[in-house]
Design a protein around this motif. Structure first.
Motif, mmCIF file in Angstrom:
data_model
loop_
_atom_site.group_PDB
_atom_site.id
_atom_site.type_symbol
_atom_site.label_atom_id
_atom_site.label_comp_id
_atom_site.label_asym_id
_atom_site.label_seq_id
_atom_site.Cartn_x
_atom_site.Cartn_y
_atom_site.Cartn_z
ATOM 1 N N SER A 1 0.846 -1.181 0.000
ATOM 2 C CA SER A 1 0.000 0.000 0.000
ATOM 3 C C SER A 1 0.885 1.235 0.000
ATOM 4 N N ILE A 2 0.267 2.392 -0.177
ATOM 5 C CA ILE A 2 1.037 3.624 -0.255
ATOM 6 C C ILE A 2 1.524 4.080 1.116
ATOM 7 N N ASN A 3 0.966 3.550 2.192
ATOM 8 C CA ASN A 3 1.378 4.022 3.523
ATOM 9 C C ASN A 3 2.176 2.981 4.277
ATOM 10 N N GLY A 4 2.903 2.137 3.554
ATOM 11 C CA GLY A 4 3.889 1.280 4.182
ATOM 12 C C GLY A 4 3.436 -0.108 4.561
ATOM 13 N N PHE A 5 2.163 -0.435 4.393
ATOM 14 C CA PHE A 5 1.698 -1.793 4.675
ATOM 15 C C PHE A 5 2.000 -2.704 3.481
ATOM 16 N N GLU A 6 2.170 -3.973 3.768
ATOM 17 C CA GLU A 6 2.305 -4.962 2.710
ATOM 18 C C GLU A 6 1.630 -6.254 3.143
ATOM 19 N N ALA A 7 1.211 -7.040 2.182
ATOM 20 C CA ALA A 7 0.593 -8.331 2.479
ATOM 21 C C ALA A 7 1.087 -9.335 1.463
ATOM 22 N N GLU A 8 1.220 -10.566 1.896
ATOM 23 C CA GLU A 8 1.707 -11.618 1.019
ATOM 24 C C GLU A 8 0.683 -12.725 0.900
ATOM 25 N N PHE A 9 0.329 -13.032 -0.335
ATOM 26 C CA PHE A 9 -0.595 -14.117 -0.619
ATOM 27 C C PHE A 9 0.189 -15.426 -0.612
ATOM 28 N N ASN A 10 -0.236 -16.351 0.227
ATOM 29 C CA ASN A 10 0.415 -17.651 0.315
ATOM 30 C C ASN A 10 -0.639 -18.718 0.056
ATOM 31 N N LYS A 11 -0.620 -19.247 -1.155
ATOM 32 C CA LYS A 11 -1.670 -20.194 -1.556
ATOM 33 C C LYS A 11 -1.596 -21.487 -0.763
ATOM 34 N N SER A 12 -0.384 -21.975 -0.508
ATOM 35 C CA SER A 12 -0.255 -23.263 0.179
ATOM 36 C C SER A 12 -0.725 -23.182 1.627
ATOM 37 N N GLN A 13 -0.567 -22.024 2.237
ATOM 38 C CA GLN A 13 -1.009 -21.841 3.620
ATOM 39 C C GLN A 13 -2.352 -21.132 3.703
ATOM 40 N N THR A 14 -2.936 -20.838 2.558
ATOM 41 C CA THR A 14 -4.208 -20.094 2.477
ATOM 42 C C THR A 14 -4.196 -18.897 3.419
ATOM 43 N N SER A 15 -3.144 -18.094 3.292
ATOM 44 C CA SER A 15 -3.021 -16.938 4.171
ATOM 45 C C SER A 15 -2.791 -15.663 3.374
ATOM 46 N N PHE A 16 -3.086 -14.557 4.017
ATOM 47 C CA PHE A 16 -2.889 -13.236 3.414
ATOM 48 C C PHE A 16 -2.588 -12.278 4.573
ATOM 49 N N HIS A 17 -1.468 -12.482 5.231
ATOM 50 C CA HIS A 17 -1.107 -11.705 6.412
ATOM 51 C C HIS A 17 -0.665 -10.294 6.035
ATOM 52 N N LEU A 18 -1.017 -9.360 6.888
ATOM 53 C CA LEU A 18 -0.696 -7.946 6.677
ATOM 54 C C LEU A 18 0.436 -7.548 7.611
ATOM 55 N N ARG A 19 1.403 -6.793 7.093
ATOM 56 C CA ARG A 19 2.556 -6.404 7.910
ATOM 57 C C ARG A 19 2.885 -4.936 7.674
ATOM 58 N N LYS A 20 3.482 -4.351 8.713
ATOM 59 C CA LYS A 20 4.083 -3.030 8.570
ATOM 60 C C LYS A 20 5.322 -3.008 9.442
ATOM 61 N N PRO A 21 6.478 -2.614 8.909
ATOM 62 C CA PRO A 21 7.728 -2.699 9.668
ATOM 63 C C PRO A 21 7.834 -1.685 10.811
ATOM 64 N N SER A 22 7.096 -0.569 10.702
ATOM 65 C CA SER A 22 7.186 0.457 11.737
ATOM 66 C C SER A 22 5.863 1.234 11.763
ATOM 67 N N VAL A 23 5.123 1.075 12.846
ATOM 68 C CA VAL A 23 3.782 1.688 12.889
ATOM 69 C C VAL A 23 3.835 3.088 13.481
ATOM 70 N N HIS A 24 2.814 3.873 13.125
ATOM 71 C CA HIS A 24 2.640 5.214 13.659
ATOM 72 C C HIS A 24 1.362 5.256 14.488
ATOM 73 N N ILE A 25 1.259 6.274 15.318
ATOM 74 C CA ILE A 25 0.050 6.458 16.106
ATOM 75 C C ILE A 25 -1.176 6.482 15.195
ATOM 76 N N SER A 26 -1.026 7.075 14.027
ATOM 77 C CA SER A 26 -2.145 7.216 13.097
ATOM 78 C C SER A 26 -2.609 5.895 12.497
ATOM 79 N N ASP A 27 -1.861 4.825 12.727
ATOM 80 C CA ASP A 27 -2.282 3.502 12.240
ATOM 81 C C ASP A 27 -3.287 2.837 13.179
ATOM 82 N N THR A 28 -3.584 3.474 14.290
ATOM 83 C CA THR A 28 -4.607 2.960 15.196
ATOM 84 C C THR A 28 -5.935 2.893 14.466
#
Lengths: 113, 112
Positions: B59-86
């Motif tokens: 995403s444009i604000n630093g989030f990323e997600a990885e599609f994993n077909k074998s694990q049927t997952s789509f986890h969301l990550r951000k390496p460094s969060v801000h207060i505004s991510d609440t």
């Protein structure tokens, strides 16, 4: 451009009364969806309109709920004889013909007293 | 039928720390996956989506997600969060008719 708008933003009604919630989708969007967001049930699909096709009503929780879409644009969700368990935020979304993304409105918070 | 499970209902995290929000799905049709964010007293906004192609989406604000077909997952990550991510974050999968099936949501509370 303008996004999805919903009115009213808040509605308080007495148990047993009927309510109408309105959604104005993004201009040109052919698909329109209604969802409900409540504390106990999370986000639930209610009904889906696509162009002139018959709507998908599979998510409506009871026959007290109905919706129509006039002229392929504005939609109204009607809840008859409201119950306290109908209290929730009702969200409308629209989608363009070639999009997969749904664009959500700000919602209508319904409180049944 | 499609379903989405978000394993954490709440995630407290300190400002500038990393965060991961877990999402697992089941689907019998082609998988299109979405993360939506809902800031306090606001509607849902699309954060990012996976339709096809690269399994890592950003995403444009630093989030990323990885599609994993074998694990049927789509986890969301951000390496460094801000207060505004609440906010509350919802994972969703496209079901038949392009309607969305949502997970239960994860509330992220960023602490200073």
């Amino acid at each position: 451009g303008a996004g999805v708008s919903q009115s009213p933003s808040n509605k308080v009604t007495e148990k047993g009364k009927d309510v109408e919630l309105r959604c104005d989708p993004i201009s040109g969007h052919t698909a329109l969806y209604w969802y409900r967001q409540s504390l106990g049930q999370g986000l639930e699909f209610l009904i889906y309109f696509q162009g002139n096709s018959a709507p998908d009503k599979s998510g409506l929780p009871s026959d007290r709920f109905s919706a129509e879409r006039t002229g392929g644009s504005v939609s109204t969700l009607t809840i008859q004889r409201t119950q306290q368990e109908d209290s929730a935020v009702y969200l409308c979304a629209s989608r363009g013909r070639t999009d997969y993304e749904q664009y959500f409105g700000p919602g209508t918070r319904l409180t049944v007293t | 039928a499609q379903s989405v499970t978000q394993l954490d209902s709440q995630v407290p995290v300190f400002e500038e720390a990393p965060v991961e929000l877990r999402c697992n799905y089941s689907s019998s049709v082609s998988v299109y996956l979405f993360w939506y964010v809902q800031y306090p007293n606001q509607g849902l906004q699309l954060l990012l989506k996976y339709l096809s192609g690269s399994t890592l989406v950003e995403s444009i604000n630093g989030f990323e997600a990885e599609f994993n077909k074998s694990q049927t997952s789509f986890h969301l990550r951000k390496p460094s969060v801000h207060i505004s991510d609440t906010a509350e974050y919802f994972c969703a999968v496209r079901a038949a008719g392009n309607k969305l099936t949502f997970g239960g949501g994860t509330r992220v509370l960023v602490k200073p």
